[in-house]
Design a protein around this motif. Structure first.
Motif, PDB file in Angstrom:
ATOM      1  N   SER A  79       2.515   1.600  -3.417  1.00  0.00           N
ATOM      2  CA  SER A  79       1.519   2.007  -4.411  1.00  0.00           C
ATOM      3  C   SER A  79       1.187   3.488  -4.284  1.00  0.00           C
ATOM      4  N   LYS A  80       1.064   3.965  -3.054  1.00  0.00           N
ATOM      5  CA  LYS A  80       0.759   5.377  -2.820  1.00  0.00           C
ATOM      6  C   LYS A  80       1.877   6.265  -3.342  1.00  0.00           C
ATOM      7  N   ARG A  81       3.136   5.892  -3.069  1.00  0.00           N
ATOM      8  CA  ARG A  81       4.251   6.702  -3.570  1.00  0.00           C
ATOM      9  C   ARG A  81       4.280   6.689  -5.096  1.00  0.00           C
ATOM     10  N   LYS A  82       4.005   5.544  -5.673  1.00  0.00           N
ATOM     11  CA  LYS A  82       3.973   5.438  -7.134  1.00  0.00           C
ATOM     12  C   LYS A  82       2.926   6.389  -7.721  1.00  0.00           C
ATOM     13  N   GLU A  83       1.759   6.451  -7.100  1.00  0.00           N
ATOM     14  CA  GLU A  83       0.697   7.338  -7.578  1.00  0.00           C
ATOM     15  C   GLU A  83       1.106   8.804  -7.435  1.00  0.00           C
ATOM     16  N   THR A  84       1.759   9.123  -6.320  1.00  0.00           N
ATOM     17  CA  THR A  84       2.219  10.496  -6.113  1.00  0.00           C
ATOM     18  C   THR A  84       3.227  10.898  -7.179  1.00  0.00           C
TER      19      THR A  84
ATOM     20  N   THR B 124       0.831  -1.207   0.000  1.00  0.00           N
ATOM     21  CA  THR B 124       0.000   0.000   0.000  1.00  0.00           C
ATOM     22  C   THR B 124       0.864   1.255   0.000  1.00  0.00           C
ATOM     23  N   ILE B 125       1.920   1.264   0.807  1.00  0.00           N
ATOM     24  CA  ILE B 125       2.817   2.427   0.874  1.00  0.00           C
ATOM     25  C   ILE B 125       3.505   2.651  -0.464  1.00  0.00           C
TER      26      ILE B 125
ATOM     27  N   GLY C 292     -10.549   8.813  -2.020  1.00  0.00           N
ATOM     28  CA  GLY C 292      -9.528   9.850  -1.810  1.00  0.00           C
ATOM     29  C   GLY C 292     -10.068  11.224  -2.179  1.00  0.00           C
TER      30      GLY C 292
ATOM     31  N   THR D  17       2.821  19.532  -4.571  1.00  0.00           N
ATOM     32  CA  THR D  17       3.150  18.109  -4.414  1.00  0.00           C
ATOM     33  C   THR D  17       4.522  17.950  -3.782  1.00  0.00           C
TER      34      THR D  17
ATOM     35  N   THR E 268     -13.630   2.224  -5.908  1.00  0.00           N
ATOM     36  CA  THR E 268     -12.230   2.456  -6.259  1.00  0.00           C
ATOM     37  C   THR E 268     -12.080   3.705  -7.113  1.00  0.00           C
TER      38      THR E 268
ATOM     39  N   GLU F 199       3.381  16.282  -0.395  1.00  0.00           N
ATOM     40  CA  GLU F 199       3.483  14.831  -0.573  1.00  0.00           C
ATOM     41  C   GLU F 199       4.902  14.303  -0.395  1.00  0.00           C
TER      42      GLU F 199
END
Length: 894
Positions: A398-403, A395-396, A856, A584, A852, A588
């Motif tokens: 994936s979140k960084r990848k999205e950012t 999850t972590i 967010g 960002t 989904t 982020e």
């Protein structure tokens, strides 16, 4: 005479054997016959089948050495199918044995449990077979039957397997009393005593009680009884493979406690046991990763690892070896060598997708720390392609990848718009000459790739001769002042890999757009409205031919901002991207240095941008946080001098401003609830008076639009339709961007239609402009439109999630997505094409239920989602107002 006697005896023996098949006689001879047959015919062969199945499980079991290894080897849902034949055979053998050899009471017809010595064993065989087939509840029934029905020692075996079953189904709390019973019962069988420590270890590990698990495993290594003699321990301890696995687990548990020295000792024991090479190799790798680089001979360790790369036995493990070398160099702060070895790990990772993902992840982490976010984003994207979803930090990551994906999108927007503007500023002749050169370059590149593909095909004959040569991505060149230009999205470094090389690196991928991405992001069409015609463009000053020929100059001119209005749109995209990029960096990525540089670059390039005040405040906060007081004071003074009445100025002057305003907001909200209660019970006079009181008491606040709307409705109820119409129009003037303005417009249209019935259709839509009248054809082709605020963070996240949604649930529908500005403050996303209105409405209903897509920042309340026919869409675009079409949609589609 003697021969006659022997003959008679033989006949009598035969008769006895024949009569032994009966199960309703409980005699010595009958019991002997049934017990003998049940043991050596049914139970023996069923047990052999179980052994074959267990051996197949051991042989085919795939260990994940990055996780705690299991105490027991149990197949998963997929691998269990491979052993169904063995365990089905065991179940059949034991079931037949039970049917034929269970001795029953002649009168009651019930089993005499003390008569058959091997029936309980066969029930255990059935339970064990169901366990390995992952039919746990069937197994539990069999074990519970043995425990309940039989008094022999075999009930203890059933208890062991019953507890294992509860552990396996995730109910260790139900296994706990069974374990306690086995520990306390002094009549426990030898089998149970030997198996109990392993069972306890399994139980403790599933509960996360690692200290207790360690003690239990140490007991299991000794065969279950710590008091036994050394010789007896040797005779009763587990097999060498099992001991190797237990020692490996002990090493992993020591790692969990950060006791590296102890862990290394356990891994050495694994190596000394000389199990399968895979175990030996991973134990060595574990030792290498735990090596103390400060006190140990690190150079020797590196030489040993490099030596391992030359051993033919390690060919399939090269990715792990290079990854381990990368970790060692990284611990030595030698990032260059670490990166080189991680890249070698990726290159040599052909059979281990998880290891490839971990190597990409390391490269992404290093690039991230170096603030090379574009490279980091690419590595994180590659990581997510093969990283298992049950990885501990999935999850972590994936979140960084999205950012990073969002951040890179802002960077590319700036680069793209800059490129387009620079080309647009060229003279027409220079622009045409530049584009022609790029087209020539594209053609040369295509030809080179085609020759490479043909050469590769002639070497191995594996390429499809009919497959087209890869071509460059569509796009326009990135041009630097005074420097040689390159098309922005035409990547000259992309190589044409052969099919074998492609499969080796990426696996067998489906041929489709964005094949490399783990989540298919969208490739959007022109940012101009989809209904802008050639004539519309021409009215702005320059007529551009519409063409799909990528070798044509006109194809590349289509995106250029050649008019003032197009240039303003381009500038707006750059300004928005700069602000979002800086935000960002700050929020982020916690990179204040990058955030400062980006905010300042925005203000330097666009001195009167709409975010100017906000950037001043952000810079003031950043410089304050990094204790650069002089710069913080600089931006504080700019806010106080240039924007003295702004909310930011109030915050600077009064540190308690926000808390005071929050308290006031709470008071306003309570007052508004009181007003709304009066309105809801039709007490319009009180509601009207309280709305006026709110203006005087609270001034402008977050609830002001709502007060204005309720006041307008109350005026209409008290003074009539004309007063209502005027009051609603005032609401639109005062709060044009608030939701109440849309509601006001709907009521205004209804008022107009009621006054001009001859100018309204049956659906209530005004027909003042005949060309803009909506037509109803539910059987024609339809689109789905989603309108939301023009916020890049929201719109981009929605479009990316929408792409994944379509790919997952409408993969065969060939839906395409376009997006563009819609009016001054909104964006419209168009999903097409649907066969009719029914399909479009069903799509909308399903989409709104998907959690989904709307998660967010992307909240469903921000979106107006409607179905619209192909004929009606251009009419909506001419008005660019949701309220213009929504009444028609509500009347005819809902």
């Amino acid at each position: 005479m003697k021969h006659i006697k022997l003959h008679i005896i033989a006949c009598l023996a035969l008769l006895i054997l024949l009569s032994g098949c009966k199960t309703n006689k409980n005699t010595f001879i009958h019991r002997g016959y049934h017990n003998l047959t049940a043991r050596y015919n049914g139970y023996y062969y069923a047990t052999e089948s179980i052994k074959e199945g267990e051996e197949k499980i051991r042989t085919n079991y795939k260990y994940d050495y990055d996780r705690l290894l299991p105490v027991y080897l149990v197949p998963n849902n997929e691998t269990a199918k491979a052993t169904f034949p063995e365990f089905d055979k065991a179940i059949k053998k034991s079931s037949n044995c039970i049917t034929r050899h269970t001795i029953k009471d002649k009168k009651k017809g019930t089993e005499i449990t003390t008569a058959g010595r091997w029936i309980d064993n066969n029930w255990n065989v059935i339970g064990i077979s169901h366990f390995y087939k992952r039919e746990f509840f069937s197994g539990i029934e069999a074990f519970e039957y043995v425990i309940r029905s039989y008094k022999s020692k075999d009930k203890y075996k059933a208890l062991i397997w019953l507890a294992r079953s509860y552990n396996e189904i995730g109910a260790p709390s139900q296994a706990e009393p069974i374990i306690s019973l086995l520990k306390e019962d002094k009549k426990t069988s030898k089998y149970a005593k030997k198996q109990l420590p392993a069972l306890q270890a399994d139980y403790y590990m599933k509960r996360g009680m690692y200290k207790e698990a360690e003690d239990a495993l140490l007991a299991a290594l000794k065969g279950g009884d710590a008091k036994k003699s050394k010789l007896l321990t040797i005779l009763t301890r587990p097999s060498k493979k099992t001991r190797a696995r237990y020692n490996f687990i002990l090493g992993q548990l020591a790692e969990e406690k950060k006791d590296n020295r102890k862990a290394i000792q356990y891994y050495k024991k694994v190596i000394d046991l000389k199990p399968d090479y895979e175990f030996v190799f991973n134990a060595k790798i574990k030792q290498a990763r735990l090596f103390d680089i400060k006190s140990g001979n690190i150079a020797k360790l590196k030489r040993e690892l490099l030596k391992m790369t030359r051993d033919v036995k390690n060919t399939e493990y090269l990715d792990v070896i290079y990854y381990t070398l990368g970790e060692i160099f990284e611990r030595e702060k030698n990032e260059a060598e670490a990166i080189a070895n991680y890249k070698l790990s990726v290159k040599n990772s052909t059979q281990n997708p998880k290891q490839k993902a971990l190597s990409y992840l390391k490269l992404g982490e290093i690039s991230f720390e170096q603030a090379n976010y574009t490279a980091s984003g690419s590595y994180y994207d590659s990581t997510m392609i093969t990283l298992p979803k049950d990885y501990k930090d999935y999850t972590i990551i994936s979140k960084r990848k999205e950012t990073l994906e969002t951040l890179i999108g802002y960077i590319r927007t700036i680069q793209r718009e800059d490129s387009l503007q620079r080309i647009a500023k060229m003279s027409e002749s220079d622009r045409t000459r530049f584009i022609n050169k790029m087209i020539t370059k594209i053609e040369e590149e295509e030809e080179r790739k085609k020759e490479e593909a043909e050469a590769l095909q002639s070497q191995n004959g594996t390429l499809n001769p009919n497959a087209p040569a890869p071509i460059a991505n569509n796009g326009l060149p990135t041009v630097s002042n005074g420097q040689k230009g390159e098309w922005y999205f035409y990547n000259q470094t992309t190589l044409s890999f052969g099919l074998n090389d492609f499969i080796k690196k990426w696996g067998n991928r489906k041929l489709e757009d964005n094949w490399r991405r783990s989540q298919k992001a969208l490739t959007f069409e022109n940012q101009t409205n989809p209904n802008d015609s050639v004539a519309d463009v021409a009215t702005e000053g320059t007529k551009i031919k519409n063409t799909n020929n990528k070798k044509s100059v006109d194809y590349y001119l289509a995106d250029l901002p050649l008019t003032d209005s197009l240039l303003k749109r381009s500038d707006k995209r750059i300004v928005d991207a700069y602000y979002n990029l800086a935000s960002t960096y700050k929020e982020e990525l916690n990179n204040n240095k990058k955030a400062i540089a980006t905010f300042e670059e925005l203000n330097n390039r666009y001195s009167d941008n709409k975010y100017k005040l906000s950037t001043y405040f952000q810079l003031y906060r950043i410089f304050t946080s990094v204790k650069n007081q002089s710069q913080a004071d600089y931006y504080k003074n700019k806010i106080l001098n240039e924007y003295p009445n702004s909310e930011y100025a109030q915050i600077i002057k009064n540190p308690k401003y926000i808390s005071d305003k929050a308290a006031q907001k709470g008071e306003v909200e309570l007052f508004y609830n009181d007003v709304y209660n009066d309105y809801s019970i039709s007490n319009y006079s009180a509601a009207y008076n309280k709305c006026n009181e709110a203006d005087a008491k609270f001034g402008k606040n977050d609830f002001s639009p709502k007060f204005a709307f309720i006041r307008a409705i109350s005026i209409g109820k008290l003074k009539g339709v004309d007063s209502l119409d005027a009051a609603l129009k005032m609401v639109q003037v005062l709060y044009p961007k608030d939701d109440v303005s849309k509601e006001a417009q709907n009521i205004i249209e209804l008022i107009y239609n009621s006054k001009h019935p001859s100018e309204a259709t049956g659906n209530g839509t005004s027909t003042i402009n005949k060309t803009d009248t909506f037509s109803l054809d539910l059987n024609s082709q339809h689109f789905v439109i989603a309108i939301c605020p023009d916020d890049a963070a929201i719109a981009n996240a929605f479009k990316s999630a929408l792409a994944d949604y379509n790919n997952n649930f409408y993969g065969n529908a060939n839906l395409s997505i376009t997006s563009s500005l819609f009016g001054a403050a909104d964006q419209i996303t168009n999903i097409k094409t649907f066969k009719n209105a029914q399909e479009a409405i069903e799509y909308i209903d399903n989409l709104k239920k998907d959690k989904t897509v709307f998660s967010g920042k992307v909240k469903i309340e921000m979106f107006t989602i409607m179905a619209i026919s192909a004929d009606n869409l251009p009419k909506l675009f001419r008005k660019k107002q949701v309220s213009y079409y929504k009444p028609f949609f509500d009347d005819h589609y809902k």
